[in-house]
Design a protein around this motif. Structure first.
Motif, PDB file in Angstrom:
ATOM      1  N   VAL A  94      -5.164  -6.591  71.639  1.00  0.00           N
ATOM      2  CA  VAL A  94      -5.097  -7.920  72.251  1.00  0.00           C
ATOM      3  C   VAL A  94      -6.184  -8.038  73.310  1.00  0.00           C
ATOM      4  O   VAL A  94      -6.921  -9.030  73.361  1.00  0.00           O
ATOM      5  CB  VAL A  94      -3.701  -8.191  72.858  1.00  0.00           C
ATOM      6  CG1 VAL A  94      -3.717  -9.424  73.739  1.00  0.00           C
ATOM      7  CG2 VAL A  94      -2.649  -8.321  71.760  1.00  0.00           C
ATOM      8  N   TRP A  95      -6.299  -7.020  74.172  1.00  0.00           N
ATOM      9  CA  TRP A  95      -7.313  -7.030  75.227  1.00  0.00           C
ATOM     10  C   TRP A  95      -8.704  -7.204  74.624  1.00  0.00           C
ATOM     11  O   TRP A  95      -9.477  -8.064  75.063  1.00  0.00           O
ATOM     12  CB  TRP A  95      -7.250  -5.736  76.044  1.00  0.00           C
ATOM     13  CG  TRP A  95      -8.311  -5.709  77.086  1.00  0.00           C
ATOM     14  CD1 TRP A  95      -9.584  -5.230  76.960  1.00  0.00           C
ATOM     15  CD2 TRP A  95      -8.213  -6.245  78.402  1.00  0.00           C
ATOM     16  NE1 TRP A  95     -10.281  -5.413  78.129  1.00  0.00           N
ATOM     17  CE2 TRP A  95      -9.451  -6.040  79.027  1.00  0.00           C
ATOM     18  CE3 TRP A  95      -7.181  -6.854  79.117  1.00  0.00           C
ATOM     19  CZ2 TRP A  95      -9.704  -6.437  80.329  1.00  0.00           C
ATOM     20  CZ3 TRP A  95      -7.440  -7.248  80.418  1.00  0.00           C
ATOM     21  CH2 TRP A  95      -8.685  -7.041  81.001  1.00  0.00           C
ATOM     22  N   LYS A  96      -9.031  -6.407  73.632  1.00  0.00           N
ATOM     23  CA  LYS A  96     -10.372  -6.454  73.037  1.00  0.00           C
ATOM     24  C   LYS A  96     -10.651  -7.806  72.401  1.00  0.00           C
ATOM     25  O   LYS A  96     -11.772  -8.307  72.480  1.00  0.00           O
ATOM     26  CB  LYS A  96     -10.541  -5.323  72.033  1.00  0.00           C
ATOM     27  CG  LYS A  96     -10.678  -3.976  72.711  1.00  0.00           C
ATOM     28  CD  LYS A  96     -10.755  -2.838  71.729  1.00  0.00           C
ATOM     29  CE  LYS A  96     -10.786  -1.519  72.509  1.00  0.00           C
ATOM     30  NZ  LYS A  96     -10.670  -0.368  71.634  1.00  0.00           N
ATOM     31  N   ARG A  97      -9.635  -8.417  71.777  1.00  0.00           N
ATOM     32  CA  ARG A  97      -9.817  -9.727  71.152  1.00  0.00           C
ATOM     33  C   ARG A  97     -10.040 -10.814  72.201  1.00  0.00           C
ATOM     34  O   ARG A  97     -10.871 -11.703  72.024  1.00  0.00           O
ATOM     35  CB  ARG A  97      -8.602 -10.064  70.281  1.00  0.00           C
ATOM     36  CG  ARG A  97      -8.740 -11.371  69.531  1.00  0.00           C
ATOM     37  CD  ARG A  97      -7.688 -11.552  68.449  1.00  0.00           C
ATOM     38  NE  ARG A  97      -6.374 -11.066  68.764  1.00  0.00           N
ATOM     39  CZ  ARG A  97      -5.460 -11.737  69.487  1.00  0.00           C
ATOM     40  NH1 ARG A  97      -5.748 -12.923  69.983  1.00  0.00           N
ATOM     41  NH2 ARG A  97      -4.268 -11.224  69.708  1.00  0.00           N
ATOM     42  N   LEU A  98      -9.319 -10.757  73.329  1.00  0.00           N
ATOM     43  CA  LEU A  98      -9.401 -11.818  74.336  1.00  0.00           C
ATOM     44  C   LEU A  98     -10.472 -11.575  75.395  1.00  0.00           C
ATOM     45  O   LEU A  98     -11.032 -12.526  75.938  1.00  0.00           O
ATOM     46  CB  LEU A  98      -8.045 -11.997  75.026  1.00  0.00           C
ATOM     47  CG  LEU A  98      -6.892 -12.467  74.142  1.00  0.00           C
ATOM     48  CD1 LEU A  98      -5.604 -12.552  74.946  1.00  0.00           C
ATOM     49  CD2 LEU A  98      -7.223 -13.809  73.500  1.00  0.00           C
ATOM     50  N   VAL A  99     -10.743 -10.304  75.712  1.00  0.00           N
ATOM     51  CA  VAL A  99     -11.640  -9.993  76.826  1.00  0.00           C
ATOM     52  C   VAL A  99     -12.897  -9.260  76.367  1.00  0.00           C
ATOM     53  O   VAL A  99     -13.982  -9.520  76.862  1.00  0.00           O
ATOM     54  CB  VAL A  99     -10.905  -9.167  77.910  1.00  0.00           C
ATOM     55  CG1 VAL A  99     -11.836  -8.818  79.057  1.00  0.00           C
ATOM     56  CG2 VAL A  99      -9.693  -9.920  78.424  1.00  0.00           C
ATOM     57  N   GLY A 100     -12.772  -8.336  75.456  1.00  0.00           N
ATOM     58  CA  GLY A 100     -13.901  -7.531  75.012  1.00  0.00           C
ATOM     59  C   GLY A 100     -13.616  -6.061  75.242  1.00  0.00           C
ATOM     60  O   GLY A 100     -12.475  -5.651  75.422  1.00  0.00           O
ATOM     61  N   THR A 101     -14.682  -5.283  75.261  1.00  0.00           N
ATOM     62  CA  THR A 101     -14.517  -3.831  75.360  1.00  0.00           C
ATOM     63  C   THR A 101     -14.687  -3.295  76.775  1.00  0.00           C
ATOM     64  O   THR A 101     -14.561  -2.094  76.998  1.00  0.00           O
ATOM     65  CB  THR A 101     -15.504  -3.118  74.427  1.00  0.00           C
ATOM     66  OG1 THR A 101     -16.836  -3.526  74.759  1.00  0.00           O
ATOM     67  CG2 THR A 101     -15.216  -3.438  72.965  1.00  0.00           C
ATOM     68  N   ASP A 102     -14.983  -4.162  77.729  1.00  0.00           N
ATOM     69  CA  ASP A 102     -15.084  -3.732  79.122  1.00  0.00           C
ATOM     70  C   ASP A 102     -13.731  -3.902  79.798  1.00  0.00           C
ATOM     71  O   ASP A 102     -13.014  -4.865  79.547  1.00  0.00           O
ATOM     72  CB  ASP A 102     -16.136  -4.549  79.878  1.00  0.00           C
ATOM     73  CG  ASP A 102     -17.546  -4.237  79.402  1.00  0.00           C
ATOM     74  OD1 ASP A 102     -17.800  -3.071  79.026  1.00  0.00           O
ATOM     75  OD2 ASP A 102     -18.382  -5.148  79.407  1.00  0.00           O
ATOM     76  N   TYR A 103     -13.413  -2.957  80.658  1.00  0.00           N
ATOM     77  CA  TYR A 103     -12.139  -2.998  81.374  1.00  0.00           C
ATOM     78  C   TYR A 103     -12.392  -3.009  82.871  1.00  0.00           C
ATOM     79  O   TYR A 103     -13.249  -2.276  83.353  1.00  0.00           O
ATOM     80  CB  TYR A 103     -11.283  -1.774  81.030  1.00  0.00           C
ATOM     81  CG  TYR A 103     -10.828  -1.750  79.599  1.00  0.00           C
ATOM     82  CD1 TYR A 103      -9.634  -2.350  79.225  1.00  0.00           C
ATOM     83  CD2 TYR A 103     -11.595  -1.137  78.624  1.00  0.00           C
ATOM     84  CE1 TYR A 103      -9.214  -2.335  77.908  1.00  0.00           C
ATOM     85  CE2 TYR A 103     -11.184  -1.120  77.301  1.00  0.00           C
ATOM     86  CZ  TYR A 103      -9.997  -1.727  76.955  1.00  0.00           C
ATOM     87  OH  TYR A 103      -9.590  -1.716  75.648  1.00  0.00           O
ATOM     88  N   PRO A 104     -11.630  -3.809  83.608  1.00  0.00           N
ATOM     89  CA  PRO A 104     -11.711  -3.741  85.070  1.00  0.00           C
ATOM     90  C   PRO A 104     -10.908  -2.538  85.561  1.00  0.00           C
ATOM     91  O   PRO A 104     -10.250  -1.849  84.774  1.00  0.00           O
ATOM     92  CB  PRO A 104     -11.049  -5.049  85.505  1.00  0.00           C
ATOM     93  CG  PRO A 104     -10.037  -5.303  84.428  1.00  0.00           C
ATOM     94  CD  PRO A 104     -10.675  -4.814  83.151  1.00  0.00           C
ATOM     95  N   ALA A 105     -10.934  -2.312  86.858  1.00  0.00           N
ATOM     96  CA  ALA A 105     -10.017  -1.338  87.437  1.00  0.00           C
ATOM     97  C   ALA A 105      -8.610  -1.873  87.169  1.00  0.00           C
ATOM     98  O   ALA A 105      -8.349  -3.055  87.367  1.00  0.00           O
ATOM     99  CB  ALA A 105     -10.266  -1.212  88.941  1.00  0.00           C
ATOM    100  N   MET A 106      -7.726  -1.009  86.660  1.00  0.00           N
ATOM    101  CA  MET A 106      -6.397  -1.480  86.273  1.00  0.00           C
ATOM    102  C   MET A 106      -5.333  -0.470  86.667  1.00  0.00           C
ATOM    103  O   MET A 106      -5.603   0.719  86.783  1.00  0.00           O
ATOM    104  CB  MET A 106      -6.315  -1.708  84.754  1.00  0.00           C
ATOM    105  CG  MET A 106      -7.180  -2.828  84.251  1.00  0.00           C
ATOM    106  SD  MET A 106      -7.119  -3.032  82.450  1.00  0.00           S
ATOM    107  CE  MET A 106      -5.515  -3.760  82.238  1.00  0.00           C
TER     108      MET A 106
END
Length: 148
Positions: free
Chosen positions: A112-124
Motif C-alpha cells: 500500500v505504501w509503495k503504491r501511494l507514496v513510492g519507495t522512499d520512507y520517512p523516519a517512522m
C-alpha cells in the motif's frame, strides 16, 4: 497553496500565530484538531493523526491493511492541501491497536505504501495503543512534512 475553505464557513483557512490551519473539504470536518498545520513561511507542515474515516466521518475498512490505506490516503490529502507531496514526508508515527496484527500484515501494508507514496520512507515509528479516538479505528497515522 490553497488549503480550501474552513468547512461550513465559506472562509479561507484560519491563520493564527504564524500557522495556517488546513482542512481539505474532501476529508471529514475536523472536531478539535486540524488535518494539517503549515508553519510560516511554509517549510514545515504538521499533520494531525488520520484514521480510516470517510468523508462523512465513518471508519471504513474491515482490517488493518484496508484501514492503513484509508488513513494514509487521508494523511496524503491533508498534506497535499497544505502544499506537501508524498516525497515531503519527513516523520510519521503509526499508532496500531494490535501491533502483532500490523506486523503480520507488514508486507501488504508495504505494498500500500509503495503504491501511494513510492519507495522512499520517512523516519517512522509504530506504537501500540490501547484504543484510538475513533473506537472502530485499528490504525492512526500522524507526522510532519518539510516543503522544499
Amino acid at each position: 497553496m490553497s488549503g480550501g475553505q474552513v468547512p461550513g464557513s465559506g472562509q479561507p483557512p484560519v491563520t493564527a500565530g504564524g500557522f495556517e490551519r488546513v482542512n481539505p473539504p474532501e476529508l471529514s470536518p475536523p472536531t478539535g484538531f486540524s488535518h494539517a498545520v503549515r508553519a510560516a513561511p511554509g517549510t514545515i507542515v504538521f499533520l494531525a493523526g488520520q484514521t480510516a474515516l470517510d468523508g462523512a466521518g465513518r471508519v471504513v475498512g474491515d482490517g488493518i491493511v484496508e484501514q492503513f490505506e484509508r488513513a494514509l490516503t487521508n494523511l496524503l490529502a491533508a498534506a497535499r492541501a497544505a502544499g506537501a507531496g508524498p516525497g515531503d514526508l519527513a516523520k510519521l508515527t503509526v499508532f496500531a491497536v494490535d501491533v502483532a496484527d500490523y506486523r503480520r500484515n507488514a508486507a501488504a501494508v508495504g505494498r500500500v505504501w509503495k503504491r501511494l507514496v513510492g519507495t522512499d520512507y520517512p523516519a517512522m515509528a509504530v506504537i501500540g495503543a490501547t484504543r484510538l479516538w475513533d473506537e472502530a479505528a485499528l490504525v492512526e497515522i500522524e507526522g510532519f512534512a518539510v516543503v522544499r
